[in-house]
Design a protein around this motif. Structure first.
Motif, PDB file in Angstrom:
ATOM      1  N   ALA A 174      -1.909  19.271  12.488  1.00 39.81           N
ATOM      2  CA  ALA A 174      -0.199  19.998  13.227  1.00 39.81           C
ATOM      3  C   ALA A 174       0.156  19.401  14.118  1.00 39.81           C
ATOM      4  O   ALA A 174       0.775  20.462  14.156  1.00 39.81           O
ATOM      5  CB  ALA A 174      -1.745  21.566  13.876  1.00 39.81           C
ATOM      6  N   PHE A 175       0.320  18.348  14.480  1.00 42.47           N
ATOM      7  CA  PHE A 175       0.960  17.808  15.456  1.00 42.47           C
ATOM      8  C   PHE A 175       2.278  17.182  14.756  1.00 42.47           C
ATOM      9  O   PHE A 175       2.890  16.921  13.506  1.00 42.47           O
ATOM     10  CB  PHE A 175       0.366  16.172  15.781  1.00 42.47           C
ATOM     11  CG  PHE A 175      -0.736  16.211  16.172  1.00 42.47           C
ATOM     12  CD1 PHE A 175      -1.301  16.511  17.307  1.00 42.47           C
ATOM     13  CD2 PHE A 175      -2.268  15.959  14.947  1.00 42.47           C
ATOM     14  CE1 PHE A 175      -2.332  16.343  18.240  1.00 42.47           C
ATOM     15  CE2 PHE A 175      -3.092  16.085  15.662  1.00 42.47           C
ATOM     16  CZ  PHE A 175      -3.903  16.335  16.836  1.00 42.47           C
ATOM     17  N   ALA A 176       3.240  18.393  15.631  1.00 47.37           N
ATOM     18  CA  ALA A 176       5.288  17.837  14.687  1.00 47.37           C
ATOM     19  C   ALA A 176       5.631  16.718  15.320  1.00 47.37           C
ATOM     20  O   ALA A 176       5.358  15.858  16.020  1.00 47.37           O
ATOM     21  CB  ALA A 176       5.431  18.580  15.474  1.00 47.37           C
ATOM     22  N   SER A 177       6.423  15.928  14.445  1.00 42.20           N
ATOM     23  CA  SER A 177       7.039  14.701  14.602  1.00 42.20           C
ATOM     24  C   SER A 177       7.822  14.388  16.183  1.00 42.20           C
ATOM     25  O   SER A 177       8.035  15.371  16.275  1.00 42.20           O
ATOM     26  CB  SER A 177       7.594  14.504  13.356  1.00 42.20           C
ATOM     27  OG  SER A 177       8.498  15.278  13.284  1.00 42.20           O
ATOM     28  N   GLU A 178       8.177  13.341  15.956  1.00 39.20           N
ATOM     29  CA  GLU A 178       8.935  13.219  17.822  1.00 39.20           C
ATOM     30  C   GLU A 178      10.021  13.472  16.877  1.00 39.20           C
ATOM     31  O   GLU A 178      10.713  13.343  16.142  1.00 39.20           O
ATOM     32  CB  GLU A 178       9.125  11.326  17.621  1.00 39.20           C
ATOM     33  CG  GLU A 178       7.146  10.925  18.108  1.00 39.20           C
ATOM     34  CD  GLU A 178       7.264  10.973  19.736  1.00 39.20           C
ATOM     35  OE1 GLU A 178       8.595  11.267  20.120  1.00 39.20           O
ATOM     36  OE2 GLU A 178       6.678  10.572  20.241  1.00 39.20           O
ATOM     37  N   THR A 179      10.603  14.065  18.458  1.00 38.04           N
ATOM     38  CA  THR A 179      12.237  14.374  18.322  1.00 38.04           C
ATOM     39  C   THR A 179      13.684  13.803  18.629  1.00 38.04           C
ATOM     40  O   THR A 179      12.901  12.590  20.229  1.00 38.04           O
ATOM     41  CB  THR A 179      12.336  15.541  18.512  1.00 38.04           C
ATOM     42  OG1 THR A 179      12.039  15.211  20.057  1.00 38.04           O
ATOM     43  CG2 THR A 179      11.898  16.661  17.740  1.00 38.04           C
ATOM     44  N   ARG A 188       5.660  25.284  13.084  1.00 40.00           N
ATOM     45  CA  ARG A 188       4.371  25.191  13.690  1.00 40.00           C
ATOM     46  C   ARG A 188       4.639  26.560  15.029  1.00 40.00           C
ATOM     47  O   ARG A 188       5.292  26.128  15.968  1.00 40.00           O
ATOM     48  CB  ARG A 188       4.752  24.260  14.132  1.00 40.00           C
ATOM     49  CG  ARG A 188       4.102  22.739  13.764  1.00 40.00           C
ATOM     50  CD  ARG A 188       4.663  21.235  13.522  1.00 40.00           C
ATOM     51  NE  ARG A 188       5.044  20.307  12.249  1.00 40.00           N
ATOM     52  CZ  ARG A 188       4.294  19.802  11.379  1.00 40.00           C
ATOM     53  NH1 ARG A 188       2.956  20.720  10.580  1.00 40.00           N
ATOM     54  NH2 ARG A 188       4.978  19.307  10.507  1.00 40.00           N
ATOM     55  N   LEU A 193      16.474  16.284  16.074  1.00 43.24           N
ATOM     56  CA  LEU A 193      16.515  15.613  15.097  1.00 43.24           C
ATOM     57  C   LEU A 193      14.859  14.987  15.209  1.00 43.24           C
ATOM     58  O   LEU A 193      15.094  14.562  16.069  1.00 43.24           O
ATOM     59  CB  LEU A 193      17.783  15.018  14.712  1.00 43.24           C
ATOM     60  CG  LEU A 193      18.735  15.215  14.778  1.00 43.24           C
ATOM     61  CD1 LEU A 193      19.885  14.138  14.298  1.00 43.24           C
ATOM     62  CD2 LEU A 193      19.150  16.344  14.442  1.00 43.24           C
TER      63      LEU A 193
END
Lengths: 402, 354
Positions: A37-42, B28, B95
């Motif tokens: 569930a970890f969101a990717s870096e922005t 999420r 982004l």
């Protein structure tokens, strides 16, 4: 080798083990952004003129047509034209977004029980592309009932009926187009049916002859015929001829993914993995190409990319990758029992010769005759003759298919 | 280790090419009391299709074009995504790069009047321009797939899946005969250890328990390590090698009893236990790792395995201890080990040549 008592070292090793476990868990937390569930870096680009994404360049005439449709949404001919263009783009680029866009353009008519025939044909085409074969078949049945002379509908119906192993319906549709669509279309339409019915040699000779007599047929039909011819040659274990036909088909249309895949398969079966890699290199945006690249090259970047794509499809609830998934499980993961399970699920959806080979191959690798049962009974019922299938059947201790 | 490093390097490098995936967007959410925080990621290409962000139509979307459309994008998201009756505030967008391209990533906060036990999510992005679009809402360990704009209720709270993974773990250790045989072979000599160079019955249940605890702990640590690194995809050796290896580890444990070569059985448990972890992970992968709770399912499954093996150990240890001075124990020890060695050798052959 004799072991002395390790005494205090024991504690050290256990502590190291615990450390290793903690390390592995931490790594897992960091390295699994695609799974967890970890969101990717922005980030934010540094410059205003930095290009952040390539998008399809806008086509002014298409924009105009969409504007027209927006102002008069009931104009079905506009919607059909736009959707048809998107389906064509899907065919050349294999980009499923165009398929979704075509469907969205037809939304107003999509759920109608009896949409206009043009919409019905496009709906069936889209349904077929996303492997909703029963729905596609129902629409096509409706279409040919309304107009038996609709060649496009008849050919699509023949294809869908062949995939779902309804050979009588497929043959009926082939016969219906025979008079109006020409000898080459008729011969190509029935070629896989005869191949499955145990007469690949007769079908091959016939199709080859018709092809030679039809030098002026358009490229699309010739390409289709050449691929069908190659399938028959492959069934007869004449891999040289099959590869020649497929190369001719690709000369006519380099984007023919079906022909390219079949050629890659034959190259791999005959031990020319490097040539298969060359054939598919640079085309890894298409899943069916990517899975073959991963298998033929064993290159970790392709393997990982395919793994990610299977995971992404599963996440969105898609089950249209079963063929690729089974091949991947068998050849890359070496997990034959799982591959056989997936191949069986796939067989429940589609029953082309390639699907039969796949299930037989996975079952043979898993040494599980029961898993192959559906294909064995299919082969008995049809009397199919196929070199590949015969090899797998021999491994399974089953006669036939020769 | 080299292979692990090679794979890591790939994970860190840019993706092969932009895949032709169907269109997905990700939302999420984390629920904390009456506040819901999260982020919404939508592919730039999809937003362009819906809103025409590429204002000059040249096929190249610049950061400047995006920034000038930012209010329009935020309005689009606000109109088409709602959570129960909790008002949503959108944060400062940035982004993010996913495998199939660059996505618009905008943080969001929703404030509810009270702590919700369930969320009603309404997601209406993009379906009108792409019917095959899917909205994947990740919340509370679940992924809910949005296929159309209809409101969907997501129940929060303890998800049952960790429990089901514990059950699977217990089930697997009981049904997976090879793991149990391996462990039993290792603990068989514990009640009759070598002391001062001679084999003799153990004096106290306490000593026996300590040795068994060491063995079980070493086995657990080892298989946990390989279970984790394999389940997250760092290393996945072919199952044929692993399955054969596991069978051979049973042979080794049994032969070690017959030859009495290695007294440090906990070390055997650790070294060969590494193999067993790979076997467990293939089961776990077959079950389908839930995307949202990799760690939870891993721990759950592993916990189940531990509980399952603990139950077996607790059941047979007193029994072994009770009969350690009898002929029955000697018979069980020698005949049992020999039988296991033979059977497991046969397994090895079957698995390798299957």
């Amino acid at each position: 080798m004799t072991f002395v008592r390790w005494g205090r070292k024991k504690l050290t090793v256990l502590a190291l083990g615990a450390l290793g476990l903690a390390g592995a868990l931490t790594l897992a937390a960091f390295a699994a952004p695609d799974h967890a569930a970890f969101a990717s870096e922005t980030y934010k680009p540094g410059r205003a003129d930095e290009v952040v994404a390539k998008v399809p360049a806008r086509d002014p005439s298409e924009v105009a047509a969409r504007r027209q449709l927006a102002s008069s949404p009931e104009r079905v001919e506009l919607a059909v034209e736009l959707a048809r263009a998107d389906i064509q783009r899907y065919r050349t680029l294999s980009d499923p977004r165009y398929l979704g866009r075509a469907q969205a353009t037809l939304a107003r008519w999509w759920k109608l029980p009896d949409p206009p025939p043009e919409v019905l044909l496009l709906r069936a085409t889209i349904e077929q592309s996303i492997h909703e074969f029963p729905q596609a078949r129902a629409d096509l049945d409706k279409l040919v009932a309304q107009n038996p002379d609709d060649s496009q509908a008849q050919i699509t119906r023949a294809v869908v009926a062949t995939i779902t192993a309804d050979y009588a319906a497929a043959r009926a549709s082939c016969n219906a187009v025979a008079a109006r669509a020409g000898a080459l279309v008729a011969a190509t339409c029935t070629a896989p049916l005869d191949g499955i019915a145990g007469k690949p040699d007769v079908a091959y000779a016939h199709l080859r002859e018709v092809l030679m007599r039809s030098p002026r047929a358009n490229a699309e039909i010739r390409g289709w015929a050449l691929t069908a011819l190659a399938e028959l040659a492959y069934q007869l274990d004449d891999t040289e001829s099959a590869m020649r036909s497929l190369r001719s088909a690709l000369d006519l249309d380099a984007d023919d993914a079906y022909a390219r895949n079949l050629l890659a398969d034959i190259l791999m079966v005959t031990g020319h993995n490097d040539e298969a890699v060359k054939l598919l290199a640079g085309r890894d945006t298409i899943d069916s190409h990517l899975v073959r690249l991963a298998i033929a090259s064993r290159d970790a970047k392709y393997v990982q990319a395919m793994r990610d794509r299977i995971a992404a499809a599963a996440e969105r609830g898609d089950r249209i990758h079963l063929r690729e998934e089974a091949r991947f499980a068998l050849a890359v993961d070496g997990d034959a029992p799982r591959a056989a399970r997936i191949a069986r699920d796939n067989w429940a959806v589609q029953k082309e010769l390639a699907d039969a080979r796949l299930l037989a191959e996975c079952a043979a690798a898993a040494n599980d005759r029961d898993a192959a049962e559906p294909v064995i009974s299919w082969a008995r019922a049809t009397g199919v003759r196929d070199a590949q299938l015969a090899t797998f059947f021999t491994k399974l201790g089953v006669g036939g298919a020769r | 280790m080299m292979r692990v490093l090679a794979i890591l390097a790939i994970l860190c490098s840019a993706s092969v090419a932009w895949a032709h995936k169907p269109s997905d967007a990700h939302v999420r959410l984390t629920v904390d009391g009456s506040t819901i925080a999260g982020r919404i990621d939508v592919a730039l290409r999809d937003l362009d299709g819906a809103l025409g962000l590429d204002t000059d139509g040249n096929g190249e979307l610049t950061w400047a074009e995006l920034q000038s459309s930012a209010p329009q994008i935020s309005a689009y998201l606000r109109d088409r995504f709602t959570i129960s009756d909790c008002p949503i505030t959108l944060g400062d967008a940035a982004l993010t790069d996913l495998s199939d391209g660059t996505y618009w990533a905008q943080p969001l906060t929703a404030t509810c009047t009270s702590a919700p036990s369930a969320l009603v999510v309404t997601y209406k992005l993009l379906f009108d321009v792409d019917s095959l679009h899917r909205g994947l809402v990740h919340v509370s360990g679940q992924t809910v797939i949005m296929r159309d704009g209809s409101p969907t209720t997501v129940t929060l709270g303890a998800s049952t899946s960790v429990v089901s993974f514990i059950e699977e773990g217990v089930w697997h250790i009981w049904m997976g005969f090879d793991h149990i045989l391996f462990l039993i072979c290792l603990i068989l000599p514990a009640v009759f250890p070598r002391r001062n160079g001679r084999w003799q019955p153990a004096d106290s249940l306490k000593d026996v328990s300590r040795e068994v605890l060491e063995i079980v702990t070493a086995f657990t640590l080892a298989h946990s390590i390989t279970l984790v690194i394999s389940a997250v995809g760092f290393v996945r050796p072919p199952s044929r090698i692993i399955e054969t290896g596991i069978a051979l580890s049973v042979v080794a444990a049994a032969v070690n009893n017959l030859l009495r070569a290695i007294d440090a059985r906990w070390a055997v448990a650790f070294c060969l236990g590494l193999l067993h972890g790979f076997g467990f992970s293939s089961v776990l992968i077959d079950l389908g790792l839930p995307s949202g709770e990799l760690i939870g399912s891993l721990l759950g499954f592993n916990l189940g395995v531990e509980l399952g093996q603990a139950a077996i150990v607790v059941a047979i240890l007193p029994l072994l201890y009770g009969i350690r001075r009898t002929v029955a124990y000697q018979a069980l020890f020698w005949a049992g080990s020999a039988t296991v060695a033979v059977v497991a050798t046969m397994w090895s052959f079957q698995r390798w040549f299957a």
